[in-house]
Design a protein around this motif. Sequence first.
Motif, PDB file in Angstrom:
ATOM      1  N   ASN A   1       0.832  -1.203   0.000  1.00 14.33           N
ATOM      2  CA  ASN A   1       0.000   0.000   0.000  1.00 14.33           C
ATOM      3  C   ASN A   1       0.870   1.257   0.000  1.00 14.33           C
ATOM      4  O   ASN A   1       0.576   2.235  -0.694  1.00 14.33           O
ATOM      5  CB  ASN A   1      -0.921   0.020   1.221  1.00 14.33           C
TER       6      ASN A   1
ATOM      7  N   TYR B   1       2.432   1.654  -3.474  1.00 13.03           N
ATOM      8  CA  TYR B   1       1.439   2.099  -4.454  1.00 13.03           C
ATOM      9  C   TYR B   1       1.105   3.571  -4.267  1.00 13.03           C
ATOM     10  O   TYR B   1       1.019   4.331  -5.245  1.00 13.03           O
ATOM     11  CB  TYR B   1       0.175   1.248  -4.318  1.00 13.03           C
ATOM     12  N   LYS B   2       0.937   3.979  -3.004  1.00 17.04           N
ATOM     13  CA  LYS B   2       0.586   5.367  -2.704  1.00 17.04           C
ATOM     14  C   LYS B   2       1.635   6.339  -3.224  1.00 17.04           C
ATOM     15  O   LYS B   2       1.317   7.447  -3.668  1.00 17.04           O
ATOM     16  CB  LYS B   2       0.425   5.537  -1.186  1.00 17.04           C
TER      17      LYS B   2
ATOM     18  N   SER C   1       3.810   5.677  -5.744  1.00 19.18           N
ATOM     19  CA  SER C   1       4.288   5.274  -7.062  1.00 19.18           C
ATOM     20  C   SER C   1       3.974   6.273  -8.163  1.00 19.18           C
ATOM     21  O   SER C   1       4.640   6.293  -9.205  1.00 19.18           O
ATOM     22  CB  SER C   1       3.674   3.920  -7.440  1.00 19.18           C
TER      23      SER C   1
ATOM     24  N   LEU D   1       0.659  -1.905 -10.692  1.00 24.78           N
ATOM     25  CA  LEU D   1       2.107  -1.706 -10.722  1.00 24.78           C
ATOM     26  C   LEU D   1       2.688  -2.783 -11.631  1.00 24.78           C
ATOM     27  O   LEU D   1       2.237  -3.926 -11.614  1.00 24.78           O
ATOM     28  CB  LEU D   1       2.708  -1.861  -9.320  1.00 24.78           C
TER      29      LEU D   1
ATOM     30  N   TYR E   1      -1.980  -5.608  -8.950  1.00 21.62           N
ATOM     31  CA  TYR E   1      -3.054  -4.707  -8.546  1.00 21.62           C
ATOM     32  C   TYR E   1      -3.022  -4.546  -7.021  1.00 21.62           C
ATOM     33  O   TYR E   1      -2.720  -5.490  -6.288  1.00 21.62           O
ATOM     34  CB  TYR E   1      -4.411  -5.264  -8.976  1.00 21.62           C
ATOM     35  N   VAL E   2      -3.343  -3.338  -6.548  1.00 19.35           N
ATOM     36  CA  VAL E   2      -3.280  -3.052  -5.111  1.00 19.35           C
ATOM     37  C   VAL E   2      -4.618  -2.455  -4.659  1.00 19.35           C
ATOM     38  O   VAL E   2      -4.789  -1.230  -4.678  1.00 19.35           O
ATOM     39  CB  VAL E   2      -2.117  -2.100  -4.781  1.00 19.35           C
TER      40      VAL E   2
END
Length: 304
Positions: free
Chosen positions: A209, A212-213, A215, A223, A277-278
Amino acid sequence: MLHIEKYAAVDIGSNAIRLLVASVIEQEGKDTLFKKTSLVRVPIRLGADVFLEGEISETNAARMVDAMQAFKLLVKTHNIVRFRACATSAMREAKNGAAIAENIENETGLKINIIDGNDEAAIIASTDLKSLIQDNKVFLYVDVGGGSTEFTIFADGHTVASRSFKLGTVRLINDMVEDTMWEQVEQWIKENTKEYTKVSMIGSGGNINHIYKNSGVKLGKPLSYFFLANYFELIRNYSYEERITELNMNPDRADVIIPATRIYLSAMKWGKAKNCYVPKIGLSDGIIKSLYNEKIAEKTSKVF
């Protein structure tokens, strides 16, 4: 007409303890909505005690009581109607885990359910991933924790395999994972994905998380393996202190981020997944969903 209730879930992990408060919104003729209202995270690293000493220290046991007392007040303030607390790898392996859970219940009135790896994987798998899991796609779901990692294979719209391994970030930073464990995970992933030509990964856990936040990837987009590989090399070139001061990580994130990224990358490699996928869904979300499913089952049983 909307019917709104608040549920709460506590996830007692090896790296941190989390309280999730969610609004459950029932709409006539529509799917029920689960809206996250509040998330409180307390970084009590139980795994550092358990995986090294075999039990939870008196200091951290006292901190757990304080944390659960605080959570009890928050639960009361939010007018929670359904609540459950689940403890995972560290608590189930601690020699004094059951005794501490009993003491917490005596002190706070909050019961802690110490669940095994299979139960953990099943709860996580019960989360609502309908927006991602489609009948014509195959996904490798990877939830990385401090003490263990749960792997689930979704194909044809349902779960086809699920397993928990003692491969966690707190274990790894304390050098407590044998090479054979990596080999077991590799064998399991390859064996359970070999018949599929195209696999995507779903990543779960605080570390993915965080990645991803930060990225810059558009919300909802995955991603790539290439991005994660480059990110892994980037953070390895920073010291622990530099990851805190220059990459803006919390101290309890800055050390576990490297082994976590290694687990995600390895899973993608062994499953031949090009994208990750996140959806920001984990154990606490699964607990909320299971509480709601129990409510529906209760209503159904009353009808019959």
